[in-house]
Scaffold this active site. Structure first.
Site, mmCIF file in Angstrom:
data_model
loop_
_atom_site.group_PDB
_atom_site.id
_atom_site.type_symbol
_atom_site.label_atom_id
_atom_site.label_comp_id
_atom_site.label_asym_id
_atom_site.label_seq_id
_atom_site.Cartn_x
_atom_site.Cartn_y
_atom_site.Cartn_z
ATOM 1 N N CYS A 139 -1.392 21.557 73.933
ATOM 2 C CA CYS A 139 -2.668 22.186 74.257
ATOM 3 C C CYS A 139 -2.416 23.439 75.075
ATOM 4 O O CYS A 139 -1.406 23.561 75.755
ATOM 5 C CB CYS A 139 -3.607 21.285 75.057
ATOM 6 S SG CYS A 139 -3.957 19.721 74.279
ATOM 7 N N ARG A 195 0.354 26.097 70.597
ATOM 8 C CA ARG A 195 0.444 24.857 71.374
ATOM 9 C C ARG A 195 -0.436 23.742 70.790
ATOM 10 O O ARG A 195 -0.383 22.598 71.253
ATOM 11 C CB ARG A 195 0.032 25.111 72.822
ATOM 12 C CG ARG A 195 0.839 26.198 73.491
ATOM 13 C CD ARG A 195 0.307 26.483 74.864
ATOM 14 N NE ARG A 195 0.642 25.422 75.785
ATOM 15 C CZ ARG A 195 1.758 25.368 76.493
ATOM 16 N NH1 ARG A 195 2.640 26.338 76.379
ATOM 17 N NH2 ARG A 195 1.999 24.366 77.297
ATOM 18 N N TRP A 245 -4.148 20.045 70.961
ATOM 19 C CA TRP A 245 -3.280 19.220 70.113
ATOM 20 C C TRP A 245 -3.633 17.785 70.497
ATOM 21 O O TRP A 245 -3.378 17.341 71.618
ATOM 22 C CB TRP A 245 -1.815 19.515 70.391
ATOM 23 C CG TRP A 245 -0.888 18.851 69.421
ATOM 24 C CD1 TRP A 245 -0.536 19.310 68.190
ATOM 25 C CD2 TRP A 245 -0.176 17.625 69.603
ATOM 26 N NE1 TRP A 245 0.340 18.429 67.594
ATOM 27 C CE2 TRP A 245 0.578 17.393 68.437
ATOM 28 C CE3 TRP A 245 -0.127 16.692 70.644
ATOM 29 C CZ2 TRP A 245 1.382 16.273 68.272
ATOM 30 C CZ3 TRP A 245 0.680 15.574 70.493
ATOM 31 C CH2 TRP A 245 1.422 15.375 69.308
ATOM 32 N N ASN A 272 -4.336 20.145 79.787
ATOM 33 C CA ASN A 272 -3.157 20.029 78.920
ATOM 34 C C ASN A 272 -2.286 18.933 79.514
ATOM 35 O O ASN A 272 -1.966 18.991 80.700
ATOM 36 C CB ASN A 272 -2.426 21.381 78.906
ATOM 37 C CG ASN A 272 -1.001 21.272 78.417
ATOM 38 O OD1 ASN A 272 -0.692 20.436 77.577
ATOM 39 N ND2 ASN A 272 -0.124 22.107 78.935
ATOM 40 N N GLY A 273 -1.918 17.938 78.711
ATOM 41 C CA GLY A 273 -1.071 16.854 79.229
ATOM 42 C C GLY A 273 -1.692 15.498 78.949
ATOM 43 O O GLY A 273 -2.562 15.380 78.069
ATOM 44 N N GLU A 329 19.053 21.552 59.821
ATOM 45 C CA GLU A 329 18.063 22.555 60.217
ATOM 46 C C GLU A 329 17.289 23.062 58.988
ATOM 47 O O GLU A 329 16.072 23.241 59.047
ATOM 48 C CB GLU A 329 18.768 23.690 60.964
ATOM 49 C CG GLU A 329 17.897 24.847 61.389
ATOM 50 C CD GLU A 329 16.705 24.480 62.267
ATOM 51 O OE1 GLU A 329 16.631 23.339 62.770
ATOM 52 O OE2 GLU A 329 15.820 25.316 62.424
ATOM 53 N N LYS A 357 13.268 22.731 58.576
ATOM 54 C CA LYS A 357 12.392 23.893 58.324
ATOM 55 C C LYS A 357 11.500 23.609 57.130
ATOM 56 O O LYS A 357 10.309 23.831 57.154
ATOM 57 C CB LYS A 357 13.195 25.165 58.045
ATOM 58 C CG LYS A 357 13.827 25.877 59.194
ATOM 59 C CD LYS A 357 12.886 26.589 60.125
ATOM 60 C CE LYS A 357 12.407 25.671 61.199
ATOM 61 N NZ LYS A 357 13.213 25.425 62.336
ATOM 62 N N GLU A 390 8.882 20.839 57.840
ATOM 63 C CA GLU A 390 7.879 21.283 58.819
ATOM 64 C C GLU A 390 6.787 22.122 58.180
ATOM 65 O O GLU A 390 5.620 21.946 58.498
ATOM 66 C CB GLU A 390 8.542 22.171 59.892
ATOM 67 C CG GLU A 390 9.198 21.440 61.023
ATOM 68 C CD GLU A 390 9.829 22.401 62.027
ATOM 69 O OE1 GLU A 390 9.635 22.197 63.218
ATOM 70 O OE2 GLU A 390 10.521 23.361 61.614
ATOM 71 N N HIS A 439 26.517 7.425 49.720
ATOM 72 C CA HIS A 439 26.246 6.117 50.311
ATOM 73 C C HIS A 439 24.749 5.878 50.500
ATOM 74 O O HIS A 439 24.348 5.096 51.368
ATOM 75 C CB HIS A 439 26.982 5.992 51.651
ATOM 76 C CG HIS A 439 28.468 6.097 51.502
ATOM 77 N ND1 HIS A 439 29.219 5.115 50.899
ATOM 78 C CD2 HIS A 439 29.324 7.093 51.825
ATOM 79 C CE1 HIS A 439 30.489 5.489 50.874
ATOM 80 N NE2 HIS A 439 30.579 6.691 51.427
ATOM 81 N N LYS A 444 4.107 23.807 69.019
ATOM 82 C CA LYS A 444 5.365 24.458 69.339
ATOM 83 C C LYS A 444 5.990 23.902 70.605
ATOM 84 O O LYS A 444 7.200 23.815 70.731
ATOM 85 C CB LYS A 444 5.148 25.959 69.498
ATOM 86 C CG LYS A 444 6.438 26.687 69.774
ATOM 87 C CD LYS A 444 6.464 28.028 69.134
ATOM 88 C CE LYS A 444 7.846 28.616 69.114
ATOM 89 N NZ LYS A 444 8.735 28.020 68.114
HETATM 90 C C1 G6P Z 1 8.659 21.196 68.712
HETATM 91 C C2 G6P Z 1 8.709 22.462 67.895
HETATM 92 C C3 G6P Z 1 10.130 22.718 67.403
HETATM 93 C C4 G6P Z 1 11.086 22.743 68.574
HETATM 94 C C5 G6P Z 1 10.984 21.473 69.424
HETATM 95 C C6 G6P Z 1 11.746 21.608 70.716
HETATM 96 O O1 G6P Z 1 8.859 20.103 67.898
HETATM 97 O O2 G6P Z 1 7.827 22.371 66.788
HETATM 98 O O3 G6P Z 1 10.177 23.959 66.737
HETATM 99 O O4 G6P Z 1 12.392 22.883 68.108
HETATM 100 O O5 G6P Z 1 9.626 21.221 69.767
HETATM 101 O O6 G6P Z 1 11.138 22.614 71.489
HETATM 102 P P1 G6P Z 1 11.855 23.375 72.660
HETATM 103 O O7 G6P Z 1 10.828 24.331 73.190
HETATM 104 O O8 G6P Z 1 12.252 22.337 73.663
HETATM 105 O O9 G6P Z 1 13.040 24.069 72.106
#
Ligand code: G6P
Length: 611
Positions: free
Chosen positions: A2, A27, A77, A103-104, A484, A488, A491, A507, A606
């Site tokens: 948030c 956020r 969020w 937020n929290g 990674e 991506k 996501e 396996h 994020k």
């Molecule tokens: C969320 C984001 C990711 C990020 C992760 C860790 O899941 O969507 O993109 O890698 O948090 O975030 P940070 O700010 O700790 O790197």
């Protein structure tokens, strides 16, 4: 997660709040809302869905919200209660004279809710936040100022929170406080601001004050006061932020993700500058930790940052011969980990706010470990929790899916590996300098990788036309790159995708293979390339369509793959960086082809400030 914003000043409150929320939408974007002081009352406007829904509603309000001087805003969020208008912030307390954004998570909300209900308060939402609104309203009705009411509420609230509130009885004033969740005050002239992150306010100010845990900030158009938990006023010097407003705008790109992928060369340049000399010598004197007696390293992180950690392990072990464990922060914090004062814990977090990563730091401090944070966000919570900090200089990353932050995290880990190797004397100075010189090529090689991939993307996206899932395979450093790449893709395109060590694929994951499960093979160099090629043959024999990330001149890759995403020939230290770029672009284009919002994928945020 948030995002919260606040404004006290001229009659342009709605404009400032909406602009701030736009830059905090990363956020969370389940709903958005404002609470505004209008004619001695508090009015709220809230809408489910992304910010544009709220914007539309404001536009349809016939100028009703045009000349407002004070208010607070929120982008959500969802944690407690599904995304709905009732659950959208701001929440009103008591007789609707107090509004709150949060937020929290308030961990003891159920207990507080029960108490408040017994005292006659009725609840309009399923959120944990509404208890704060009623707690404040109760005190304000009894004659407390909003600041006094918030002080009393803080004594009752457990959990992580950043909250801001306005009261109809105190026109022109906002109060705010935080515990664990971030909160900054922005300083203006005849106006003052409040936000979860500086990005929200860069169009307005570059001067900020951090609010610390347990403090209360009181803002009006002409004053900012911060009070400590003892009620005494705290004097704190403002800090400046070098990011400029343009850095958080699209600048001609269709999406932030594409912009940020293209910013990677510059981000690497900025991250290496001043730390890696022309002769390949590393200067990490900014790390004020004694790294010479480190015997063991633990890297803790979440999401993409965890994948950077896996690559860091590879480089540190290879160059410095120090054993490295990489842990997912949410697991590490509860794992009763082994460590001592000779354990260096490296916590990686783009935002510097991720709750699990912060908790992992606390765990490490518990056994006497020294913590080095790698973060992209100056002044973030992690910079205060860690013993020392290395900043990545990627600039603000807005797209939820991380790209440029990842590459700069890997580059900082490379620098650290070189520094540790120098201290451990595990390689000769000359050898280290050679590697350092190679690392200096990162910006230009990434630029080449972007240019090379873009021309081949159409064919790769076609392979995904009827895909129902995807497998990303690699060995050695190509394995974290595969992880990674898969992350991506899932996501932002919502396609199930798995990253796997190519040799382990037989396996289990090989059972997924058919013509609707493309295999993305990251070939790399040397013996592992040969081995990966054999593994890929095994999938071809079962009908898989192959997209190979391979050296531009790799004839064998061209034979086996439907499409080759070529990468430039690079020294070993750059292999994982260049191989990541085509996977970022692949995910981007597959998602775009499917008509999806790449910057704001569903359900994600994020910065994850809840457990
Ligand atoms: C969320 C984001 C990711 C990020 C992760 C860790 O899941 O969507 O993109 O890698 O948090 O975030 P940070 O700010 O700790 O790197």
């Amino acid at each position: 997660m948030c995002g919260i914003v606040g404004y006290a000043g001229r009659e342009r409150c709605v404009e400032v709040l909406m602009e701030g929320l736009k830059h905090l939408e990363y956020r969370g974007y389940d709903s958005a809302g404002l609470a505004l002081q209008i004619g001695g009352e508090i009015e709220t406007i809230r809408r489910v869905g992304p910010l544009r829904e709220l914007s539309k509603a404001i536009g349809e309000a016939n100028g009703r919200f045009e000349r407002v001087g004070t208010g607070i805003g929120h982008t959500r969020w969802a944690t407690h209660g599904r995304p709905s208008e009732e659950n959208a912030h701001p929440h009103l307390g008591g007789d609707k004279k107090v509004a709150v954004v949060h937020n929290g998570i308030i961990e003891n909300h159920a207990e507080l809710r029960e108490e408040l209900e017994e005292r006659g308060f009725s609840f309009n939402s399923e959120t944990d936040t509404e208890v704060i609104a009623h707690l404040l309203a109760e005190r304000v009705e009894e004659g407390d100022t909003l600041r006094e009411a918030l002080g009393a509420a803080l004594e009752r609230l457990e959990g992580s929170f950043a909250v801001a509130a306005v009261s109809a009885k105190e026109p022109g004033t906002i109060v705010a406080a935080r515990n664990q969740s971030p909160l900054v005050v922005g300083l203006g002239d005849g106006e003052n601001f409040l936000a979860s992150a500086v990005q929200a306010l860069l169009g307005e100010t570059r001067k900020f004050i951090l609010v610390e845990n347990g403090e209360i900030a009181v803002l009006t158009s002409s004053s900012v006061e911060i009070f400590g938990p003892d009620g005494k006023e705290v004097r704190r010097e403002p800090f400046g932020v070098e990011w400029d407003a343009e850095a958080v705008e699209l600048g001609g790109y269709e999406d932030y993700m594409l912009k940020e992928i293209h910013e990677q060369p510059a981000a690497l340049q900025a991250t290496l500058a001043g730390r890696l000399g022309a002769e390949g010598d590393v200067d990490l004197s900014e790390v004020d930790l004694d790294l010479s007696n480190v015997e063991r390293i633990v890297i803790v992180a979440c999401g993409t940052a965890y994948h950077a950690g896996l690559l860091g392990k590879n480089t540190i072990e290879r160059l410095a011969r120090i054993p490295v464990e990489v842990a997912i922060a949410s697991e590490y914090r509860y794992s009763d980990p082994i460590g001592d004062e000779k354990t260096l814990v490296i916590a990686i977090s783009q935002s510097g706010e991720t709750t699990d990563t912060l908790a992992a730091i606390e765990t490490a401090h518990g056994f006497g470990g020294h913590v080095l944070a790698i973060t992209n966000t100056r002044g973030s919570l992690i910079t205060r929790e860690a013993d020392s900090v290395l900043l990545t200089k990627a600039g603000p990353e807005i797209c939820v899916a991380s790209t440029k932050a990842f590459l700069t995290q890997v580059a900082v880990l490379d620098l650290l590996a070189l520094e540790l190797a120098r201290l451990k004397k595990s390689l000769l100075e000359d050898e280290l300098q050679e590697i350092g010189k190679s690392l200096r090529l990162a910006p230009e090689k990434i630029q080449e990788a972007i240019a090379l991939s873009e021309v081949c993307m159409e064919g790769a996206v076609d392979v995904f036309e009827d895909a129902r899932c995807a497998l990303f395979l690699g060995r050695g450093v190509a394995h974290p790159v595969a992880l990674e790449g898969a992350l991506k893709l899932k996501e932002i395109s919502y396609l199930p995708a798995e990253g796997y060590p190519a040799g382990e694929m037989k396996h289990g994951p090989i059972a997924l293979i058919d013509e609707s499960c493309p295999v993305v093979a990251i070939l790399g160099e040397g013996v592992l390339r040969e081995k990966t090629l054999s593994n890929i043959q095994e999938t071809v024999a079962r009908g898989a369509k192959i997209i190979a990330v391979a050296d531009e001149g790799d004839a064998e890759a061209r034979k086996i793959a439907e499409v080759v995403l070529p990468v430039p020939k690079v020294p070993e230290i750059l292999a994982s960086l260049v191989a990541t770029v085509p996977l970022q672009l692949l995910a981007y284009h597959v998602a775009k082809e499917r008509g999806l919002d790449v910057d704001k994928p569903r359900n994600l945020a994020k910065s994850v400030t809840v457990e």
